[in-house]
Design a protein around this motif. Structure first.
Motif, PDB file in Angstrom:
ATOM      1  N   MET A  63       0.846  -1.190   0.000  1.00  0.00           N
ATOM      2  CA  MET A  63       0.000   0.000   0.000  1.00  0.00           C
ATOM      3  C   MET A  63       0.882   1.240   0.000  1.00  0.00           C
ATOM      4  SD  MET A  63      -3.017  -1.251   0.097  1.00  0.00           S
ATOM      5  CE  MET A  63      -4.106  -0.018   0.722  1.00  0.00           C
ATOM      6  N   CYS A  64       0.446   2.261  -0.746  1.00  0.00           N
ATOM      7  CA  CYS A  64       1.295   3.448  -0.851  1.00  0.00           C
ATOM      8  C   CYS A  64       0.472   4.699  -1.094  1.00  0.00           C
ATOM      9  CB  CYS A  64       2.329   3.251  -1.958  1.00  0.00           C
ATOM     10  SG  CYS A  64       1.612   3.137  -3.613  1.00  0.00           S
ATOM     11  N   GLU A  65       1.148   5.809  -1.000  1.00  0.00           N
ATOM     12  CA  GLU A  65       0.587   7.123  -1.301  1.00  0.00           C
ATOM     13  C   GLU A  65       0.905   7.470  -2.760  1.00  0.00           C
ATOM     14  OE1 GLU A  65      -1.282   8.938   0.791  1.00  0.00           O
ATOM     15  OE2 GLU A  65      -1.129   7.265   2.185  1.00  0.00           O
ATOM     16  N   PRO A  66       0.238   8.486  -3.308  1.00  0.00           N
ATOM     17  CA  PRO A  66       0.458   8.849  -4.705  1.00  0.00           C
ATOM     18  C   PRO A  66       1.905   9.199  -5.059  1.00  0.00           C
ATOM     19  CG  PRO A  66      -1.509   9.924  -3.887  1.00  0.00           C
ATOM     20  CD  PRO A  66      -0.846   9.273  -2.702  1.00  0.00           C
ATOM     21  N   GLY A  67       2.683   9.679  -4.104  1.00  0.00           N
ATOM     22  CA  GLY A  67       4.058  10.075  -4.379  1.00  0.00           C
ATOM     23  C   GLY A  67       5.055   8.929  -4.471  1.00  0.00           C
ATOM     24  N   MET A  68       4.592   7.699  -4.283  1.00  0.00           N
ATOM     25  CA  MET A  68       5.493   6.541  -4.333  1.00  0.00           C
ATOM     26  C   MET A  68       6.101   6.393  -5.723  1.00  0.00           C
ATOM     27  SD  MET A  68       6.643   3.920  -2.720  1.00  0.00           S
ATOM     28  CE  MET A  68       7.182   2.249  -2.835  1.00  0.00           C
ATOM     29  N   ALA A  69       7.431   6.314  -5.773  1.00  0.00           N
ATOM     30  CA  ALA A  69       8.127   6.130  -7.044  1.00  0.00           C
ATOM     31  C   ALA A  69       7.886   4.722  -7.579  1.00  0.00           C
ATOM     32  CB  ALA A  69       9.619   6.373  -6.868  1.00  0.00           C
ATOM     33  N   ILE A  70       7.759   4.617  -8.888  1.00  0.00           N
ATOM     34  CA  ILE A  70       7.594   3.317  -9.526  1.00  0.00           C
ATOM     35  C   ILE A  70       8.867   2.952 -10.279  1.00  0.00           C
ATOM     36  CG2 ILE A  70       5.094   3.523  -9.668  1.00  0.00           C
ATOM     37  CD1 ILE A  70       5.468   4.303 -12.628  1.00  0.00           C
ATOM     38  N   ALA A  71       8.965   1.683 -10.661  1.00  0.00           N
ATOM     39  CA  ALA A  71      10.157   1.209 -11.363  1.00  0.00           C
ATOM     40  C   ALA A  71       9.750   0.284 -12.497  1.00  0.00           C
ATOM     41  CB  ALA A  71      11.068   0.459 -10.383  1.00  0.00           C
ATOM     42  N   GLY A  74       7.398  -3.006 -12.587  1.00  0.00           N
ATOM     43  CA  GLY A  74       6.604  -3.034 -11.359  1.00  0.00           C
ATOM     44  C   GLY A  74       5.123  -3.209 -11.630  1.00  0.00           C
ATOM     45  N   GLU A  75       4.376  -3.337 -10.540  1.00  0.00           N
ATOM     46  CA  GLU A  75       2.928  -3.495 -10.627  1.00  0.00           C
ATOM     47  C   GLU A  75       2.246  -2.413  -9.805  1.00  0.00           C
ATOM     48  OE1 GLU A  75       0.740  -7.420 -10.105  1.00  0.00           O
ATOM     49  OE2 GLU A  75       0.212  -6.337  -8.263  1.00  0.00           O
ATOM     50  N   VAL A  76       1.309  -1.700 -10.427  1.00  0.00           N
ATOM     51  CA  VAL A  76       0.515  -0.688  -9.752  1.00  0.00           C
ATOM     52  C   VAL A  76      -0.928  -1.193  -9.712  1.00  0.00           C
ATOM     53  CG1 VAL A  76      -0.350   1.686  -9.828  1.00  0.00           C
ATOM     54  CG2 VAL A  76       2.009   1.216 -10.475  1.00  0.00           C
ATOM     55  N   ALA A  77      -1.520  -1.183  -8.518  1.00  0.00           N
ATOM     56  CA  ALA A  77      -2.887  -1.667  -8.334  1.00  0.00           C
ATOM     57  C   ALA A  77      -3.780  -0.566  -7.792  1.00  0.00           C
ATOM     58  CB  ALA A  77      -2.890  -2.857  -7.375  1.00  0.00           C
ATOM     59  N   PHE A  78      -5.029  -0.569  -8.254  1.00  0.00           N
ATOM     60  CA  PHE A  78      -6.041   0.380  -7.796  1.00  0.00           C
ATOM     61  C   PHE A  78      -7.242  -0.395  -7.291  1.00  0.00           C
ATOM     62  CE2 PHE A  78      -3.618   2.548 -11.091  1.00  0.00           C
ATOM     63  CZ  PHE A  78      -3.335   3.762 -10.477  1.00  0.00           C
ATOM     64  N   PHE A  79      -7.777   0.005  -6.138  1.00  0.00           N
ATOM     65  CA  PHE A  79      -8.949  -0.665  -5.585  1.00  0.00           C
ATOM     66  C   PHE A  79      -9.642   0.244  -4.594  1.00  0.00           C
ATOM     67  CE2 PHE A  79      -4.976  -1.932  -3.738  1.00  0.00           C
ATOM     68  CZ  PHE A  79      -5.140  -1.736  -2.383  1.00  0.00           C
TER      69      PHE A  79
END
Length: 85
Positions: A63-71, A74-79
């Motif tokens: 779980m993260c906040e919007p400012g979390m850096a991605i790489a 990677g996998e980004v999930a929305f729910f």
């Protein structure tokens, strides 16, 4: 940068998809920027991921906040928020 997107519960239903792989344009480097990128698609994307909607986000199963850096890769999930009872 190529990442995997995952959508759960009402977000999945609204988009008609549980996920996809996407090549992000330069400058999209945080979870929040991914959300903005998807909202810019318009239509169901703009509705399902609108900033006015309460959504949780995760990067690589954390779980993260919007400012979390991605790489790359990677996998980004929305729910939606989960409630118990």
């Amino acid at each position: 940068m190529k990442i995997t997107l995952r959508f759960f519960a009402s977000v999945r239903e609204a988009l008609g998809s549980s996920g996809e792989s996407v090549d992000l344009p330069p400058g999209v480097a945080t979870v929040g920027a991914v959300r903005d990128f998807l909202i810019a698609r318009g239509g169901a994307w703009a509705d399902a991921l609108a900033h006015e909607r309460a959504l949780r986000m995760a990067f690589n199963h954390v779980m993260c906040e919007p400012g979390m850096a991605i790489a790359e890769g990677g996998e980004v999930a929305f729910f939606p928020p989960v409630t118990g009872g």
